[in-house]
Design an enzyme around this catalytic site. Structure first.
Site, PDB file in Angstrom:
ATOM      1  N   ARG A 105      -0.613  -8.392  13.870  1.00 28.46           N
ATOM      2  CA  ARG A 105      -1.131  -7.383  12.931  1.00 28.46           C
ATOM      3  C   ARG A 105      -1.952  -8.055  11.832  1.00 28.46           C
ATOM      4  NH1 ARG A 105       4.013  -4.794  10.818  1.00 28.46           N
ATOM      5  NH2 ARG A 105       2.690  -3.318   9.720  1.00 28.46           N
TER       6      ARG A 105
ATOM      7  N   ARG B 178      -9.689   1.054   8.995  1.00 21.45           N
ATOM      8  CA  ARG B 178      -9.248  -0.297   9.343  1.00 21.45           C
ATOM      9  C   ARG B 178     -10.329  -1.077  10.075  1.00 21.45           C
ATOM     10  NH1 ARG B 178      -3.374   0.632   9.367  1.00 21.45           N
ATOM     11  NH2 ARG B 178      -2.210  -1.228   9.882  1.00 21.45           N
TER      12      ARG B 178
ATOM     13  N   LYS C 284       0.831  -1.210   0.000  1.00 20.28           N
ATOM     14  CA  LYS C 284       0.000   0.000   0.000  1.00 20.28           C
ATOM     15  C   LYS C 284       0.863   1.258   0.000  1.00 20.28           C
ATOM     16  CE  LYS C 284      -2.262  -0.777   3.840  1.00 20.28           C
ATOM     17  NZ  LYS C 284      -1.596  -2.018   4.324  1.00 20.28           N
TER      18      LYS C 284
ATOM     19  N   ARG D 212      12.343  -8.507   3.720  1.00 23.83           N
ATOM     20  CA  ARG D 212      12.572  -7.061   3.833  1.00 23.83           C
ATOM     21  C   ARG D 212      13.311  -6.740   5.131  1.00 23.83           C
ATOM     22  NH1 ARG D 212       7.221  -3.519   3.732  1.00 23.83           N
ATOM     23  NH2 ARG D 212       7.197  -3.773   5.974  1.00 23.83           N
TER      24      ARG D 212
ATOM     25  N   ARG E 143      11.245  -1.487  11.599  1.00 23.80           N
ATOM     26  CA  ARG E 143      10.074  -1.171  12.406  1.00 23.80           C
ATOM     27  C   ARG E 143       9.884  -2.253  13.458  1.00 23.80           C
ATOM     28  NH1 ARG E 143       4.906   0.308   8.739  1.00 23.80           N
ATOM     29  NH2 ARG E 143       3.890  -0.771  10.463  1.00 23.80           N
TER      30      ARG E 143
HETATM   31  P1  AMP Z   1       0.648   0.706   9.505  1.00 24.50           P
HETATM   32  O1  AMP Z   1       1.873   1.522   9.292  1.00 24.50           O
HETATM   33  O2  AMP Z   1      -0.519   1.163   8.651  1.00 24.50           O
HETATM   34  O3  AMP Z   1       0.885  -0.782   9.391  1.00 24.50           O
HETATM   35  O4  AMP Z   1       0.180   0.976  11.002  1.00 24.50           O
HETATM   36  C1  AMP Z   1       1.015   0.652  12.090  1.00 24.50           C
HETATM   37  C2  AMP Z   1       0.181   0.528  13.367  1.00 24.50           C
HETATM   38  O5  AMP Z   1      -0.485   1.778  13.640  1.00 24.50           O
HETATM   39  C3  AMP Z   1      -0.948  -0.493  13.313  1.00 24.50           C
HETATM   40  O6  AMP Z   1      -0.500  -1.807  13.606  1.00 24.50           O
HETATM   41  C4  AMP Z   1      -1.893   0.044  14.373  1.00 24.50           C
HETATM   42  O7  AMP Z   1      -1.423  -0.225  15.675  1.00 24.50           O
HETATM   43  C5  AMP Z   1      -1.791   1.551  14.149  1.00 24.50           C
HETATM   44  N1  AMP Z   1      -2.767   2.040  13.146  1.00 24.50           N
HETATM   45  C6  AMP Z   1      -2.490   2.601  11.941  1.00 24.50           C
HETATM   46  N2  AMP Z   1      -3.621   2.947  11.301  1.00 24.50           N
HETATM   47  C7  AMP Z   1      -4.638   2.597  12.121  1.00 24.50           C
HETATM   48  C8  AMP Z   1      -6.058   2.674  12.017  1.00 24.50           C
HETATM   49  N3  AMP Z   1      -6.662   3.192  10.927  1.00 24.50           N
HETATM   50  N4  AMP Z   1      -6.784   2.196  13.053  1.00 24.50           N
HETATM   51  C9  AMP Z   1      -6.216   1.695  14.163  1.00 24.50           C
HETATM   52  N5  AMP Z   1      -4.887   1.568  14.316  1.00 24.50           N
HETATM   53  C10 AMP Z   1      -4.093   2.021  13.311  1.00 24.50           C
END
Ligand code: AMP
Length: 197
Positions: A150, A88, A13, A127, A139
């Site tokens: 996740r 999400r 994404k 990665r 990360r």
């Molecule tokens: P990402 O970089 O999109 O994988 O997000 C990393 C982490 O941020 C996720 O595992 C969640 O803990 C939190 N997070 C990001 N976007 C959301 C969302 N829309 N709703 C809830 N938690 C989020």
């Protein structure tokens, strides 16, 4: 142009969003990036989100909805945006519908990057190994035990969004396992008709 990219962690994404930004002059709104920035800056939101993110769970809906409500109202988002990692959950999607309706805005497309979970885990492990070998910071939530959580959260809470948008006739899907340039080409194919308006 206003888009949502759906897909589990590691589906591409972020990469595809960046290409859409360059091509269409829109902004990428990644709630993950915004939350990481809040954690790094030690803001109240960051303090609340830190341990939840480290555990690979989802931050409460009201927190991320407030962030997005603020962000889509900013001048640089006027030309359009690609939402990466938001919504999400179904309540987040409903809140987004409301936010957009209040502003007289509509989504142009919701595009799901479809991936094979087994291959995905391997992809993220590769990665991580490559980044570690280059001495880059990985990360913390890409660690295998957190990544699994996740993916579980994605399956339980985010995957239902495909049905939510499909029922509205808005969902399009592309093969997220294809090479990156092919995925970009597939997205271009979907977006051409609406971007010509
Ligand atoms: P990402 O970089 O999109 O994988 O997000 C990393 C982490 O941020 C996720 O595992 C969640 O803990 C939190 N997070 C990001 N976007 C959301 C969302 N829309 N709703 C809830 N938690 C989020």
């Amino acid at each position: 142009m206003r888009l949502i990219l759906l897909g589990p962690p590691g589906a591409g994404k972020g990469t595809q969003s960046q290409r859409l930004v360059d091509k269409h002059g829109i902004v990428q709104l990644s709630t993950g990036d915004m939350l990481r920035a809040a954690v790094a800056a030690g803001t109240p939101v960051g303090l609340k989100a830190k341990s939840i993110m480290e555990a690979g769970q989802l931050v409460p809906d009201d927190v991320v909805v407030a962030i997005i409500a603020d962000r889509i109202g900013q001048p640089d988002a006027r030309k359009g945006f690609v939402l990466d990692g938001f919504p999400r959950t179904v309540p987040q999607a409903e809140a987004l519908d409301k936010l957009l309706a209040e502003r007289g805005l509509k989504l142009d497309a919701v595009i799901e990057l479809k991936v094979d979970e087994g291959i995905l885990i391997k992809r993220i492990e590769t990665r991580v190994a490559e980044m570690t070998a280059r001495g880059e910071k990985v990360r913390s939530d890409d660690k295998p035990e957190v990544l699994k959580g996740r993916l579980d959260a994605y399956r339980a809470q985010t995957a239902p969004l495909a049905g939510y948008y499909d029922a509205k006739g808005m969902l399009r899907s592309v093969d997220g396992m294809a090479p990156v340039d092919q995925v970009t080409a597939a997205l271009d194919g979907i977006l051409k008709p609406s971007s010509a308006v």
